[in-house]
Design an enzyme around this catalytic site. Structure first.
Site, PDB file in Angstrom:
ATOM      1  CG  HIS A 187       4.741   3.679   4.258  1.00 60.40           C
ATOM      2  ND1 HIS A 187       5.844   4.505   4.324  1.00 60.40           N
ATOM      3  CD2 HIS A 187       4.378   3.450   5.541  1.00 60.40           C
ATOM      4  CE1 HIS A 187       6.128   4.755   5.601  1.00 60.40           C
ATOM      5  NE2 HIS A 187       5.254   4.132   6.359  1.00 60.40           N
TER       6      HIS A 187
ATOM      7  CB  THR B 288      -2.497   2.451  11.412  1.00 63.90           C
ATOM      8  OG1 THR B 288      -2.924   3.428  12.365  1.00 63.90           O
ATOM      9  CG2 THR B 288      -2.468   1.077  12.057  1.00 63.90           C
TER      10      THR B 288
ATOM     11  NE  ARG C 210       6.623   0.456   7.299  1.00 66.33           N
ATOM     12  CZ  ARG C 210       7.829   0.665   6.824  1.00 66.33           C
ATOM     13  NH1 ARG C 210       8.381  -0.208   5.999  1.00 66.33           N
ATOM     14  NH2 ARG C 210       8.506   1.733   7.177  1.00 66.33           N
TER      15      ARG C 210
ATOM     16  N   GLY D  91      -5.119   7.569  18.329  1.00 65.06           N
ATOM     17  CA  GLY D  91      -3.949   6.782  18.729  1.00 65.06           C
ATOM     18  C   GLY D  91      -2.946   7.705  19.394  1.00 65.06           C
TER      19      GLY D  91
END
Length: 311
Positions: A177, A118, A87, A7
């Protein structure tokens, strides 16, 4: 030591690649991969920086050449948050990306340490684990959700509030997270005392700092530069530990003893095989204990979504 950034043409990937080109130990190999055709050009650009780190860029559908021989793979591929998204809204796109990349890792470099950036990390790490397990190559000591951004934000905000040098502040961050699952243990910051009001204000600021950046960028992206720095810090710590350096500790989201959830972020002693030891996060304040208990259903739900995605 070979580090692959997957990425690498994105905002996080380019920042991370720049930092690693400058900071990896002499003699390291840095491989950049992205589906975007610009990726070999990003590598060409970075190759002009005079450091003893060799760099190659690969693009197209197949990440295999970048993954071959990798000791550490850092995955930042996927779409970024835009205003109004959280997210978990990223899940529909990013889940498939992480699944297919992990399938390639399972074949090409199954012994590599994998750091997943990611989002949603709470879920994408579970996806990667299930893919590796299906392939018969899962080693829970080598799969990490990179939560270092929560740590560096905590260190920065505490230093600002208390007028300290951020380099001297250490804040363990446990849980997950995203949102309420991010739990900074402010009670454990050495040499700093907080009032109840400060804790009540600082905790949600750390939890929602990503949204702060998304909104400030006004549709132009999410936290890419600070995330690049966080991923670099974690990646360099992994490289040091894999090279035999002792006493390297970082917080990360890993599969531990399952006390709270299958995956949980807490301080990890890193070693030559990835996770050397999951360290105790010590005694929690009443505020932290309550926050921990109230986040667990959310965290477990996020993990379940990832597990079921691969079934």
């Amino acid at each position: 030591m070979k580090v692959a950034v997957i990425g690498a043409a994105g905002g996080i990937g380019q920042a991370l690649a720049l930092l690693l080109k400058n900071r990896l130990p002499a003699g390291s190999d840095l491989a950049l991969y992205d589906i975007a055709p610009v990726t070999p050009g990003v590598a060409a650009d970075l190759s002009h920086i005079p450091t003893p780190v060799s760099i190659k860029g690969y693009c197209g559908e197949d990440p295999t050449p970048a993954l071959e021989g990798a000791d550490v793979v850092l995955i930042s591929a996927g779409v970024a948050r835009k205003p109004g998204m959280d997210r978990s809204d990223l899940f529909n796109i990013n889940a498939g990306i992480v699944k297919s990349l992990t399938e390639k890792i399972a074949v090409t470099c199954p012994k590599a340490c994998i750091g997943i950036i990611t989002n949603p990390v709470n879920t994408t790490v579970a996806i990667a684990a299930e893919v590796l397990k299906k392939a018969g190559v899962y080693d829970k000591n080598k799969l990490f959700g990179v939560t270092t951004l929560d740590v560096i934000r905590s260190e920065t905000f505490v230093a600002e509030l208390k007028d300290k040098d951020p380099g001297e502040i250490r804040v363990p961050v446990i849980g997950g997270h995203s949102g309420v699952t991010i739990l900074p243990l402010l009670s454990q910051v050495e040499g700093v005392e907080f009032t109840a009001e400060e804790v009540a204000a600082l905790t949600p600021r750390i939890q929602n700092a990503g949204t702060e950046v998304v909104e400030a960028k006004a549709g132009g992206g999410s936290a890419t530069l600070s995330m690049g720095q966080a991923a670099c810090r974690f990646g360099l710590s992994l490289v040091k530990a894999l090279s035999g350096e002792q006493g390297v500790v970082e917080c990360a989201y890993v599969e531990g003893n399952g006390e709270h959830a299958r995956f949980f972020a807490q301080p990890i002693l890193l070693g030559k095989n990835g996770v050397e030891e999951i360290q105790s996060y010590g005694e929690l304040s009443a505020f932290e204990q309550e926050a921990l208990e109230s986040m667990l259903d959310t965290l477990r739900g996020d993990i379940k979504i990832g597990e079921e995605f691969v079934q």
